[in-house]
Design an enzyme around this catalytic site. Structure first.
Site, PDB file in Angstrom:
ATOM      1  N   ALA A  45       0.641  -1.308   0.064  1.00  0.00           N
ATOM      2  CA  ALA A  45      -0.116  -0.190   0.053  1.00  0.00           C
ATOM      3  C   ALA A  45       0.936   1.138   0.080  1.00  0.00           C
ATOM      4  CB  ALA A  45      -0.940   0.168   1.016  1.00  0.00           C
ATOM      5  N   GLY A  71       6.233   1.260   5.779  1.00  0.00           N
ATOM      6  CA  GLY A  71       7.298   0.168   5.177  1.00  0.00           C
ATOM      7  C   GLY A  71       7.254   0.485   3.673  1.00  0.00           C
ATOM      8  N   CYS A  72       6.069   0.730   3.090  1.00  0.00           N
ATOM      9  CA  CYS A  72       5.947   0.876   1.607  1.00  0.00           C
ATOM     10  C   CYS A  72       6.769   2.242   1.135  1.00  0.00           C
ATOM     11  CB  CYS A  72       4.655   0.986   0.873  1.00  0.00           C
ATOM     12  SG  CYS A  72       3.940  -0.859   1.493  1.00  0.00           S
ATOM     13  N   THR A  73       6.524   3.212   2.061  1.00  0.00           N
ATOM     14  CA  THR A  73       7.211   4.538   1.786  1.00  0.00           C
ATOM     15  C   THR A  73       8.861   4.444   1.974  1.00  0.00           C
ATOM     16  OG1 THR A  73       5.233   5.871   2.518  1.00  0.00           O
ATOM     17  CG2 THR A  73       7.520   6.992   2.395  1.00  0.00           C
ATOM     18  N   ALA A 114      10.031   2.655  -0.997  1.00  0.00           N
ATOM     19  CA  ALA A 114      10.101   3.187  -2.294  1.00  0.00           C
ATOM     20  C   ALA A 114      11.067   4.257  -2.369  1.00  0.00           C
ATOM     21  CB  ALA A 114       8.744   3.932  -2.315  1.00  0.00           C
TER      22      ALA A 114
END
Length: 163
Positions: free
Chosen positions: A46, A51-53, A56
């Site tokens: 998401a 975590g995804c930020t 990325a």
């Protein structure tokens, strides 16, 4: 697919499944657009979550050195294009992020299946990275990867020195 099933994972040498998805800018992008280039396809659950930020931004900060070694990066999540557009703008992402709302591509890549979190079992996106070679074959397949430190680990696993 039933919730007890996990999609088949890809292995080195497999043909990478072809896909066409919409990027954060609303453009269609296909894996075949990257034929002749080494392509890192990473799946994240998401946009705009911690975590995804982190993951990325790790790719964002490493993109120039990865490109200098011949690698392209594509991020894929089940988010809507509008959410990806905000994610790209907020984090100044410098690689394509693609919307896989029906998670068909994640399923084809073995990145969708059963997950467990705090005792809860559910179906969702499994953080995964697939490296596709110039001919469209899987050169590396990693599943259940950690967001933090993933790019450094990926570089080690690919045999390229961290820069």
């Amino acid at each position: 697919m039933s919730t007890s099933e996990t999609t088949a994972r890809l292995a080195v040498g497999d043909k990478a499944p072809e896909f066409t998805l919409t990027d954060a800018a609303g453009n269609s992008l296909s894996l075949s657009d990257y034929r002749g280039k080494k392509t890192i396809v990473y799946f994240y659950p998401a946009a705009s979550t911690p975590g995804c930020t982190k993951q990325a931004c790790d790719f964002r900060d490493s993109i120039e050195s990865l490109k200098s070694l011949g690698y392209q990066v594509l991020g894929i999540s089940p988010d809507k294009v509008s959410k990806l557009e905000k994610f790209v703008a907020n984090e100044s992402l410098n690689f394509p992020t693609l919307s896989d709302e029906d998670h068909a591509v994640a399923e084809a890549y073995g990145a969708w299946g059963e997950k467990k979190n705090y005792g809860r079992v559910y179906e969702g996106l499994i953080r995964s990275t697939i490296v596709v070679d110039e001919e469209g074959n899987v050169a590396l397949a990693q599943y259940n990867v950690r967001a933090a430190g993933h790019v450094a680990k990926l570089r080690r696993d690919l045999g390229i020195d961290p820069k």
